[in-house]
Design an enzyme around this catalytic site. Structure first.
Site, PDB file in Angstrom:
ATOM      1  N   ASP A 127       3.542  -0.712 -25.187  1.00  0.00           N
ATOM      2  CA  ASP A 127       2.504  -0.509 -26.200  1.00  0.00           C
ATOM      3  C   ASP A 127       1.406  -1.542 -25.954  1.00  0.00           C
ATOM      4  O   ASP A 127       1.677  -2.737 -25.957  1.00  0.00           O
ATOM      5  CB  ASP A 127       3.133  -0.666 -27.589  1.00  0.00           C
ATOM      6  CG  ASP A 127       2.231  -0.187 -28.712  1.00  0.00           C
ATOM      7  OD1 ASP A 127       1.000  -0.144 -28.532  1.00  0.00           O
ATOM      8  OD2 ASP A 127       2.769   0.110 -29.802  1.00  0.00           O
ATOM      9  N   ASP A 170      -5.488   1.720 -28.799  1.00  0.00           N
ATOM     10  CA  ASP A 170      -4.078   1.349 -28.926  1.00  0.00           C
ATOM     11  C   ASP A 170      -3.268   2.555 -28.443  1.00  0.00           C
ATOM     12  O   ASP A 170      -3.471   3.672 -28.933  1.00  0.00           O
ATOM     13  CB  ASP A 170      -3.818   1.036 -30.411  1.00  0.00           C
ATOM     14  CG  ASP A 170      -2.405   0.603 -30.728  1.00  0.00           C
ATOM     15  OD1 ASP A 170      -1.537   0.638 -29.838  1.00  0.00           O
ATOM     16  OD2 ASP A 170      -2.169   0.241 -31.907  1.00  0.00           O
ATOM     17  N   HIS A 206      -1.754   3.853 -37.963  1.00  0.00           N
ATOM     18  CA  HIS A 206      -2.679   3.059 -38.778  1.00  0.00           C
ATOM     19  C   HIS A 206      -4.109   3.350 -38.378  1.00  0.00           C
ATOM     20  O   HIS A 206      -4.383   3.722 -37.236  1.00  0.00           O
ATOM     21  CB  HIS A 206      -2.383   1.565 -38.586  1.00  0.00           C
ATOM     22  CG  HIS A 206      -2.149   1.171 -37.148  1.00  0.00           C
ATOM     23  ND1 HIS A 206      -3.126   0.631 -36.359  1.00  0.00           N
ATOM     24  CD2 HIS A 206      -1.055   1.293 -36.341  1.00  0.00           C
ATOM     25  CE1 HIS A 206      -2.646   0.424 -35.147  1.00  0.00           C
ATOM     26  NE2 HIS A 206      -1.391   0.820 -35.088  1.00  0.00           N
ATOM     27  N   HIS A 266      -5.122  -3.018 -38.225  1.00  0.00           N
ATOM     28  CA  HIS A 266      -4.500  -2.209 -39.278  1.00  0.00           C
ATOM     29  C   HIS A 266      -5.449  -2.169 -40.463  1.00  0.00           C
ATOM     30  O   HIS A 266      -5.276  -2.897 -41.427  1.00  0.00           O
ATOM     31  CB  HIS A 266      -3.145  -2.789 -39.699  1.00  0.00           C
ATOM     32  CG  HIS A 266      -2.081  -2.614 -38.666  1.00  0.00           C
ATOM     33  ND1 HIS A 266      -1.026  -1.759 -38.816  1.00  0.00           N
ATOM     34  CD2 HIS A 266      -1.920  -3.172 -37.454  1.00  0.00           C
ATOM     35  CE1 HIS A 266      -0.257  -1.796 -37.737  1.00  0.00           C
ATOM     36  NE2 HIS A 266      -0.777  -2.659 -36.899  1.00  0.00           N
ATOM     37  N   GLU A 300       1.364   7.142 -33.998  1.00  0.00           N
ATOM     38  CA  GLU A 300       2.503   6.724 -33.175  1.00  0.00           C
ATOM     39  C   GLU A 300       3.842   7.122 -33.769  1.00  0.00           C
ATOM     40  O   GLU A 300       4.469   6.345 -34.457  1.00  0.00           O
ATOM     41  CB  GLU A 300       2.455   5.212 -32.908  1.00  0.00           C
ATOM     42  CG  GLU A 300       2.212   4.340 -34.124  1.00  0.00           C
ATOM     43  CD  GLU A 300       2.185   2.850 -33.758  1.00  0.00           C
ATOM     44  OE1 GLU A 300       2.773   2.465 -32.741  1.00  0.00           O
ATOM     45  OE2 GLU A 300       1.570   2.080 -34.509  1.00  0.00           O
ATOM     46  N   GLU A 341       2.030   7.058 -28.369  1.00  0.00           N
ATOM     47  CA  GLU A 341       0.892   6.727 -29.229  1.00  0.00           C
ATOM     48  C   GLU A 341      -0.433   6.969 -28.518  1.00  0.00           C
ATOM     49  O   GLU A 341      -0.581   6.668 -27.335  1.00  0.00           O
ATOM     50  CB  GLU A 341       0.977   5.243 -29.616  1.00  0.00           C
ATOM     51  CG  GLU A 341      -0.203   4.743 -30.450  1.00  0.00           C
ATOM     52  CD  GLU A 341      -0.080   3.274 -30.823  1.00  0.00           C
ATOM     53  OE1 GLU A 341       0.532   2.516 -30.050  1.00  0.00           O
ATOM     54  OE2 GLU A 341      -0.606   2.896 -31.871  1.00  0.00           O
TER      55      GLU A 341
HETATM   56 CO    CO Z   1       0.321   0.598 -30.354  1.00  0.00          CO
END
Ligand code: CO
Length: 303
Positions: A81, A92, A162, A170, A195, A288
């Protein structure tokens, strides 16, 4: 702004694809983590958070401590990740790889682990297919959960995607992986990291005692000069985004850092992200992407 999200997304997908090719037995986790973080910088990005490499029942928030001796083994389910930022706009993304090489898994266990990976991909695809302006957030979770349970597995109920904002990993919204009652609607231009986490266990994560990732929360005076020095380094270099203990060891000695970090963390000046594990010890797969919500769908920045 969209340009920065796009650029961050391109960096993350390139580094993610290259790094996932490297995952094999006998690879040291710290080598993988450092490869990812160095490549993000080489590509012109900032590191949005320490590279996470979470193996098997370890679900999230593991990054290497200094001198990490953990080695990836054949048959490990490795979740990678990573995040990059351009001008604070974040991408992300995560992928799960089942490590090739000698292992002690039965054929059934190998098939199950491959199915976990495929199910996390299917769940992410479902989520992306329903995301558009006006969709209720709770509906996304319901569809993700349904995809996962239809394929015979469970989502991790207490982990969510998020929303992202500039210098904010976040921001307000939580994107659930299970049905929930959130009737808030997505808006055009919302940026989301979606995710789904998939397991054949009970579907909850719990904290382990290990903490390798922190985030600055708020200032406070400290009596010890060394603690003050560490805090001022953190505020200067990582005022908004998460950082790893390992990064601080370029400046400070491990022993003295341990004391300072404990003091800062006990005072809640920095937030400790505990490494998370699946409660029943079962393997977890994750996939994700970061998406920008559009009127009639969404744009995947990390494709
Ligand atoms: Co991530």
């Amino acid at each position: 702004m969209i340009g920065s999200y796009e650029k961050a997304g391109k960096i993350v997908s390139k580094v993610r694809n290259e790094a996932s090719e490297l995952i094999k037995d006998d690879l040291a986790i710290i080598d993988l983590v450092e490869f990812v973080e160095n490549e993000i910088v080489k590509e012109g990005g900032g590191i949005a958070f320490p590279c996470n490499v979470s193996v098997n029942e370890i679900t999230a928030h593991y990054t290497s401590p200094p001198n990490d001796e953990n080695i990836i083994k054949g048959g490990d389910l490795v979740k990678l990740d990573l995040g990059a930022e351009i001008n604070g706009y974040i991408a992300d993304s995560a992928v799960t790889v089942l490590t090739k090489g000698d292992n002690n898994l039965t054929d059934d266990e190998i098939v199950k682990n491959e199915d976990l990976i495929e199910t996390s991909a299917a769940a992410l695809e479902t989520a992306i297919s329903v995301v558009k302006a006006g969709v209720e957030i709770g509906y996304i979770g319901r569809e993700v959960e349904k995809t996962i349970t239809d394929l015979g597995f469970s989502p991790i109920r207490n982990l969510a995607g998020h929303s992202l904002d500039q210098w904010d990993l976040h921001s307000g919204l939580s994107i659930p992986n299970v049905k929930d009652n959130n009737t808030e609607k997505l808006k055009e231009g919302d940026v989301l990291a979606i995710e789904p986490f998939v397991t054949d266990g009970v579907g909850y994560v719990v904290d382990t005692p290990k903490v390798n990732i922190f985030k600055f929360l708020k200032n406070r005076p400290f009596r010890l000069p060394y603690t003050r020095k560490v805090l001022s380094h953190i505020k200067k270099n990582y005022p908004y985004l998460p950082f790893s203990f390992r990064w601080l060891t370029d400046e400070f000695s491990i022993n003295r850092l341990n004391t300072a970090i404990k003091e800062l963390s006990d005072a809640m000046v920095i937030y400790p992200y505990h490494t998370l594990r699946e409660k029943s010890g079962a393997c977890v797969a994750q996939k994700e992407h970061t998406v920008v919500v559009e009127k009639e769908g969404c744009y995947i920045t990390t494709k």
